[in-house]
Design a protein around this motif. Structure first.
Motif, mmCIF file in Angstrom:
data_model
loop_
_atom_site.group_PDB
_atom_site.id
_atom_site.type_symbol
_atom_site.label_atom_id
_atom_site.label_comp_id
_atom_site.label_asym_id
_atom_site.label_seq_id
_atom_site.Cartn_x
_atom_site.Cartn_y
_atom_site.Cartn_z
ATOM 1 N N ALA A 80 0.838 -1.200 0.000
ATOM 2 C CA ALA A 80 0.000 0.000 0.000
ATOM 3 C C ALA A 80 0.871 1.247 0.000
ATOM 4 C CB ALA A 80 -0.920 0.007 1.218
ATOM 5 N N VAL A 81 0.266 2.315 -0.486
ATOM 6 C CA VAL A 81 0.866 3.638 -0.401
ATOM 7 C C VAL A 81 -0.102 4.478 0.421
ATOM 8 C CG1 VAL A 81 1.670 5.660 -1.668
ATOM 9 C CG2 VAL A 81 1.910 3.372 -2.682
ATOM 10 N N VAL A 82 0.420 5.115 1.467
ATOM 11 C CA VAL A 82 -0.419 5.921 2.350
ATOM 12 C C VAL A 82 0.049 7.370 2.245
ATOM 13 C CG1 VAL A 82 -1.337 6.214 4.673
ATOM 14 C CG2 VAL A 82 -0.663 3.928 3.890
ATOM 15 N N ARG A 83 -0.801 8.201 1.650
ATOM 16 C CA ARG A 83 -0.458 9.602 1.363
ATOM 17 C C ARG A 83 -1.043 10.540 2.413
ATOM 18 N NH1 ARG A 83 2.113 14.065 -0.107
ATOM 19 N NH2 ARG A 83 0.801 15.607 -1.106
ATOM 20 N N PHE A 84 -0.173 11.398 2.927
ATOM 21 C CA PHE A 84 -0.591 12.442 3.854
ATOM 22 C C PHE A 84 -0.278 13.787 3.219
ATOM 23 C CE2 PHE A 84 0.281 8.754 6.450
ATOM 24 C CZ PHE A 84 -0.795 8.746 7.326
ATOM 25 N N GLY A 85 -1.299 14.602 3.039
ATOM 26 C CA GLY A 85 -1.111 15.941 2.488
ATOM 27 C C GLY A 85 -0.926 16.962 3.593
ATOM 28 N N ASP A 86 -0.619 18.190 3.192
ATOM 29 C CA ASP A 86 -0.355 19.256 4.150
ATOM 30 C C ASP A 86 -1.617 19.993 4.588
ATOM 31 O OD1 ASP A 86 2.334 18.734 3.969
ATOM 32 O OD2 ASP A 86 2.673 20.229 2.415
ATOM 33 N N LYS A 87 -2.619 20.058 3.717
ATOM 34 C CA LYS A 87 -3.757 20.933 3.962
ATOM 35 C C LYS A 87 -4.758 20.371 4.961
ATOM 36 C CE LYS A 87 -7.063 23.776 1.505
ATOM 37 N NZ LYS A 87 -7.631 24.165 0.252
ATOM 38 N N TYR A 88 -5.021 19.081 4.908
ATOM 39 C CA TYR A 88 -6.027 18.466 5.771
ATOM 40 C C TYR A 88 -5.390 17.366 6.615
ATOM 41 C CZ TYR A 88 -9.110 20.730 2.422
ATOM 42 O OH TYR A 88 -9.723 21.643 1.626
ATOM 43 N N LYS A 89 -5.991 17.058 7.711
ATOM 44 C CA LYS A 89 -5.547 15.934 8.533
ATOM 45 C C LYS A 89 -6.208 14.669 7.992
ATOM 46 C CE LYS A 89 -3.518 18.638 11.547
ATOM 47 N NZ LYS A 89 -2.580 19.459 10.862
ATOM 48 N N GLN A 90 -5.432 13.705 7.585
ATOM 49 C CA GLN A 90 -5.967 12.456 7.048
ATOM 50 C C GLN A 90 -5.980 11.391 8.141
ATOM 51 O OE1 GLN A 90 -3.287 13.944 4.819
ATOM 52 N NE2 GLN A 90 -5.007 15.155 4.147
ATOM 53 N N TRP A 91 -6.931 11.514 9.055
ATOM 54 C CA TRP A 91 -7.046 10.544 10.142
ATOM 55 C C TRP A 91 -7.359 9.167 9.577
ATOM 56 C CZ3 TRP A 91 -4.798 13.182 13.550
ATOM 57 C CH2 TRP A 91 -5.100 14.508 13.801
ATOM 58 N N ASN A 92 -8.145 9.125 8.507
ATOM 59 C CA ASN A 92 -8.471 7.833 7.897
ATOM 60 C C ASN A 92 -7.219 7.153 7.344
ATOM 61 O OD1 ASN A 92 -8.441 9.962 5.974
ATOM 62 N ND2 ASN A 92 -9.494 8.678 4.493
ATOM 63 N N ALA A 93 -6.306 7.922 6.805
ATOM 64 C CA ALA A 93 -5.065 7.342 6.284
ATOM 65 C C ALA A 93 -4.216 6.782 7.422
ATOM 66 C CB ALA A 93 -4.280 8.384 5.492
ATOM 67 N N ALA A 94 -4.175 7.482 8.540
ATOM 68 C CA ALA A 94 -3.436 6.971 9.701
ATOM 69 C C ALA A 94 -4.075 5.680 10.204
ATOM 70 C CB ALA A 94 -3.406 8.019 10.810
ATOM 71 N N PHE A 95 -5.393 5.627 10.186
ATOM 72 C CA PHE A 95 -6.095 4.410 10.589
ATOM 73 C C PHE A 95 -5.762 3.264 9.623
ATOM 74 C CE2 PHE A 95 -9.741 1.543 10.912
ATOM 75 C CZ PHE A 95 -9.833 1.385 12.278
ATOM 76 N N ASP A 96 -5.761 3.561 8.308
ATOM 77 C CA ASP A 96 -5.381 2.549 7.315
ATOM 78 C C ASP A 96 -3.964 2.047 7.570
ATOM 79 O OD1 ASP A 96 -7.860 2.897 6.105
ATOM 80 O OD2 ASP A 96 -7.050 3.832 4.290
ATOM 81 N N ALA A 97 -3.042 2.958 7.859
ATOM 82 C CA ALA A 97 -1.652 2.558 8.132
ATOM 83 C C ALA A 97 -1.594 1.625 9.334
ATOM 84 C CB ALA A 97 -0.769 3.784 8.355
ATOM 85 N N GLY A 98 -2.384 1.905 10.357
ATOM 86 C CA GLY A 98 -2.430 1.027 11.524
ATOM 87 C C GLY A 98 -2.946 -0.349 11.180
ATOM 88 N N GLN A 99 -3.978 -0.406 10.337
ATOM 89 C CA GLN A 99 -4.495 -1.709 9.902
ATOM 90 C C GLN A 99 -3.446 -2.456 9.093
ATOM 91 O OE1 GLN A 99 -8.172 -1.195 7.744
ATOM 92 N NE2 GLN A 99 -9.355 -0.942 9.606
ATOM 93 N N LEU A 100 -2.792 -1.757 8.191
ATOM 94 C CA LEU A 100 -1.741 -2.388 7.380
ATOM 95 C C LEU A 100 -0.636 -2.946 8.270
ATOM 96 C CD1 LEU A 100 -1.720 0.365 4.669
ATOM 97 C CD2 LEU A 100 -2.099 -2.071 4.170
#
Length: 146
Positions: A80-100
């Motif tokens: 997987a690739v988990v992208r975090f941008g600067d403008k918004y907080k991607q809490w869902n992406a952090a959650f995905d990273a935890g699942q991965l």
């Protein structure tokens, strides 16, 4: 082997398209999957189940419907690739990273240097940190073709 690459995170830039195009140009045997990237559709995923005047319960309901998709796609991915941008907080992406991480799935984080500190735990479990979509394509090229 056809690789299944799950693309998670920020939805406001074209990073997904850049990675997909780069992989296509190299002829990499890759299938890309992703969470729903249309914000309005994602927010309304559970609206057909029940009317909700309360934003918490609307978000809760739609989150559960969306998680059916993301849970299955994450479980089936090879990387997987988990992208975090600067403008918004991607809490869902952090959650995905935890699942991965919990599933032992390798993932690459993709973000700028200015958010290294808040992502230190997420990056610590990643197999690589990339700053550009092109770097992600190079990692995919290496792990798939070498």
């Amino acid at each position: 082997m056809q690789w299944n690459v799950y693309l998670s995170g920020e939805i406001h830039t074209d990073w997904r398209e850049q990675i997909e195009q780069g992989a296509k140009e190299l002829g990499l045997p890759v299938t890309f999957t992703s969470a729903v990237t249309d914000h309005d559709s994602s927010d309304a995923a559970g609206d057909h189940l029940m009317d909700n005047d309360n934003q918490f319960w609307r978000d809760h309901q739609s989150s559960k419907v969306n998680s059916i998709r993301t849970k299955n796609l994450i479980e089936k991915c090879d990387i997987a690739v988990v992208r975090f941008g600067d403008k918004y907080k991607q809490w869902n992406a952090a959650f995905d990273a935890g699942q991965l991480a919990a599933l032992g799935k390798p993932y690459i984080t993709l973000h700028d240097e200015n958010i290294i500190h808040p992502l230190k735990e997420v990056d610590a479990a990643a197999m690589a940190w990339a700053k550009t979509p092109q770097q992600v394509v190079e990692v995919l090229k290496y792990v798939i073709t070498v």
